[in-house]
Scaffold this motif. Sequence first.
Motif, PDB file in Angstrom:
ATOM      1  N   TRP A   1     112.007  12.892 -21.710  1.00 19.85           N
ATOM      2  CA  TRP A   1     110.737  13.320 -22.304  1.00 19.85           C
ATOM      3  C   TRP A   1     109.631  12.300 -22.019  1.00 19.85           C
ATOM      4  N   ASP A   2     109.949  11.016 -22.206  1.00 16.26           N
ATOM      5  CA  ASP A   2     108.949   9.974 -21.967  1.00 16.26           C
ATOM      6  C   ASP A   2     108.508   9.948 -20.504  1.00 16.26           C
ATOM      7  N   LEU A   3     109.474  10.098 -19.592  1.00 14.04           N
ATOM      8  CA  LEU A   3     109.161  10.118 -18.162  1.00 14.04           C
ATOM      9  C   LEU A   3     108.256  11.297 -17.825  1.00 14.04           C
TER      10      LEU A   3
ATOM     11  N   GLN B   1     106.238  13.082 -19.818  1.00 18.02           N
ATOM     12  CA  GLN B   1     104.903  13.007 -20.411  1.00 18.02           C
ATOM     13  C   GLN B   1     104.029  11.942 -19.750  1.00 18.02           C
ATOM     14  N   LYS B   2     104.645  10.851 -19.328  1.00 17.17           N
ATOM     15  CA  LYS B   2     103.878   9.807 -18.636  1.00 17.17           C
ATOM     16  C   LYS B   2     103.446  10.277 -17.249  1.00 17.17           C
ATOM     17  N   GLN B   3     104.396  10.848 -16.495  1.00 14.66           N
ATOM     18  CA  GLN B   3     104.104  11.228 -15.112  1.00 14.66           C
ATOM     19  C   GLN B   3     103.146  12.412 -15.035  1.00 14.66           C
ATOM     20  N   GLU B   4     103.330  13.388 -15.903  1.00 15.88           N
ATOM     21  CA  GLU B   4     102.506  14.601 -15.847  1.00 15.88           C
ATOM     22  C   GLU B   4     101.275  14.518 -16.746  1.00 15.88           C
TER      23      GLU B   4
ATOM     24  N   ALA C   1     104.992   7.727 -28.140  1.00 17.35           N
ATOM     25  CA  ALA C   1     104.029   6.821 -27.513  1.00 17.35           C
ATOM     26  C   ALA C   1     103.725   7.225 -26.079  1.00 17.35           C
ATOM     27  N   SER C   2     104.647   7.938 -25.436  1.00 21.79           N
ATOM     28  CA  SER C   2     104.424   8.372 -24.046  1.00 21.79           C
ATOM     29  C   SER C   2     103.316   9.415 -23.935  1.00 21.79           C
ATOM     30  N   CYS C   3     102.835   9.936 -25.081  1.00 18.66           N
ATOM     31  CA  CYS C   3     101.715  10.880 -25.072  1.00 18.66           C
ATOM     32  C   CYS C   3     100.363  10.173 -25.046  1.00 18.66           C
ATOM     33  N   CYS C   4     100.363   8.867 -25.309  1.00 14.96           N
ATOM     34  CA  CYS C   4      99.099   8.142 -25.442  1.00 14.96           C
ATOM     35  C   CYS C   4      98.402   7.974 -24.095  1.00 14.96           C
TER      36      CYS C   4
ATOM     37  N   GLY D   1      95.737   6.251 -21.288  1.00 11.40           N
ATOM     38  CA  GLY D   1      95.363   4.917 -20.836  1.00 11.40           C
ATOM     39  C   GLY D   1      96.488   3.922 -20.945  1.00 11.40           C
ATOM     40  N   ASP D   2      96.142   2.688 -21.277  1.00  9.76           N
ATOM     41  CA  ASP D   2      97.114   1.589 -21.323  1.00  9.76           C
ATOM     42  C   ASP D   2      97.700   1.385 -22.710  1.00  9.76           C
ATOM     43  N   ASP D   3      97.274   2.189 -23.678  1.00  8.72           N
ATOM     44  CA  ASP D   3      97.785   2.025 -25.034  1.00  8.72           C
ATOM     45  C   ASP D   3      99.154   2.665 -25.153  1.00  8.72           C
ATOM     46  N   MET D   4     100.193   1.872 -24.914  1.00 14.57           N
ATOM     47  CA  MET D   4     101.560   2.390 -24.969  1.00 14.57           C
ATOM     48  C   MET D   4     102.360   1.675 -26.061  1.00 14.57           C
ATOM     49  N   SER D   5     101.660   1.178 -27.086  1.00 18.87           N
ATOM     50  CA  SER D   5     102.364   0.531 -28.182  1.00 18.87           C
ATOM     51  C   SER D   5     103.197   1.564 -28.925  1.00 18.87           C
ATOM     52  N   ALA D   6     104.229   1.108 -29.621  1.00 17.00           N
ATOM     53  CA  ALA D   6     105.176   2.014 -30.264  1.00 17.00           C
ATOM     54  C   ALA D   6     104.516   2.908 -31.309  1.00 17.00           C
ATOM     55  N   ASP D   7     103.415   2.442 -31.905  1.00 16.27           N
ATOM     56  CA  ASP D   7     102.790   3.200 -32.985  1.00 16.27           C
ATOM     57  C   ASP D   7     101.512   3.919 -32.555  1.00 16.27           C
ATOM     58  N   CYS D   8     101.229   3.980 -31.259  1.00 14.55           N
ATOM     59  CA  CYS D   8      99.958   4.572 -30.814  1.00 14.55           C
ATOM     60  C   CYS D   8      99.887   6.071 -31.089  1.00 14.55           C
ATOM     61  N   GLY D   9     101.055   6.711 -31.289  1.00 10.71           N
ATOM     62  CA  GLY D   9     101.055   8.143 -31.563  1.00 10.71           C
ATOM     63  C   GLY D   9     101.207   8.490 -33.030  1.00 10.71           C
ATOM     64  N   ASP D  10     101.235   7.465 -33.901  1.00 11.42           N
ATOM     65  CA  ASP D  10     101.443   7.713 -35.333  1.00 11.42           C
ATOM     66  C   ASP D  10     100.269   8.463 -35.951  1.00 11.42           C
ATOM     67  N   GLY D  11     100.558   9.531 -36.657  1.00 10.69           N
ATOM     68  CA  GLY D  11      99.557  10.241 -37.425  1.00 10.69           C
ATOM     69  C   GLY D  11      98.510  10.993 -36.634  1.00 10.69           C
ATOM     70  N   VAL D  12      98.677  11.117 -35.318  1.00 15.89           N
ATOM     71  CA  VAL D  12      97.604  11.706 -34.506  1.00 15.89           C
ATOM     72  C   VAL D  12      97.461  13.213 -34.720  1.00 15.89           C
ATOM     73  N   LEU D  13      98.502  13.881 -35.231  1.00 15.23           N
ATOM     74  CA  LEU D  13      98.420  15.324 -35.414  1.00 15.23           C
ATOM     75  C   LEU D  13      97.458  15.717 -36.534  1.00 15.23           C
ATOM     76  N   SER D  14      97.085  14.744 -37.359  1.00 15.92           N
ATOM     77  CA  SER D  14      96.125  15.019 -38.432  1.00 15.92           C
ATOM     78  C   SER D  14      94.714  14.580 -38.059  1.00 15.92           C
ATOM     79  N   ILE D  15      94.548  14.101 -36.810  1.00 16.76           N
ATOM     80  CA  ILE D  15      93.229  13.633 -36.342  1.00 16.76           C
ATOM     81  C   ILE D  15      92.608  14.717 -35.470  1.00 16.76           C
ATOM     82  N   PRO D  16      91.345  15.088 -35.690  1.00 14.04           N
ATOM     83  CA  PRO D  16      90.700  16.161 -34.911  1.00 14.04           C
ATOM     84  C   PRO D  16      90.674  15.903 -33.405  1.00 14.04           C
ATOM     85  N   ASN D  17      90.345  14.692 -32.979  1.00 13.15           N
ATOM     86  CA  ASN D  17      90.247  14.361 -31.556  1.00 13.15           C
ATOM     87  C   ASN D  17      91.107  13.137 -31.253  1.00 13.15           C
TER      88      ASN D  17
END
Length: 247
Positions: A139-141, A143-146, A171-174, A176-192
């Motif tokens: 999954w990570d591969l 999402q990163k590649q595509e 985190a593989s959905c993030c 740019g260069d932001d690939m920290s483990a928590d970069c995807g936390d809570g994003v489903l509740s953010i409009p953009n």
Amino acid sequence: MAVEGCGKCIKYLVFIFNLLFFFSGIGILAGGAYLASQQGGYGTLLPSIPVASAANLLIATGVIVLIVSFFGCLGAYKENPCLLMTFFLFLLLIFILELAAGIVGFIYRSDIEDYVTKDLMAGLSNYNRTNEGGLTDAWDLLQKQEMCCGVSNYTDWNVTMLYGNMNSVPASCCKGDDMSADCGDGVLSIPNPSVYTTGCKQALKDDFDKYLFQIGALGIAIGLFQILGMVFAMVLYTQIRNQGEFA
């Protein structure tokens, strides 16, 4: 007694054909290796679509073509009717198998999207679970590649409990260069959110369509080439047999 006249020309044509056929076998081998390298990492995501098997099938076909071309070259050089007939029958068998595979692929090509959707949705709930390391890495591969996230879109990840949070994506959905483990936390509740929002289903389907078109075009070219080879082999076989009968 060596063939003469027109038969000698056919002999050289069969030999040249098999030399080219040998190189086409190398090309098929390379195609199988390329397919394995491009899509092999996604194999655990798509159990209904045997990507690795397709690559292995191409590699096996390439090996068979190399062996068959050897029979053809040796049969033409030695003017041996038995080897020429063996070559003809092998070539005919390969052609029939290729034709059958092409027909099956054409019939089921429209079902690829359904298989991709079903397999990807089934894989979402197993992401990051114990003993699912291969699926997680795949999954990570992907999402990163595509540069995609989820199946149809990034909100598909709401079926999982990532990091104890139903609103998170890997985190593989993030972007740019932001690939920290928590970069995807809570994003489903953010409009953009600062993650890829386009799903991976279409990207995978486009890849499969591209590879199927390339393989189909290669198969048609090789099929026409094989018909020519069978004609040359049978003409040379007949020349040798007739010459032997009237010698």
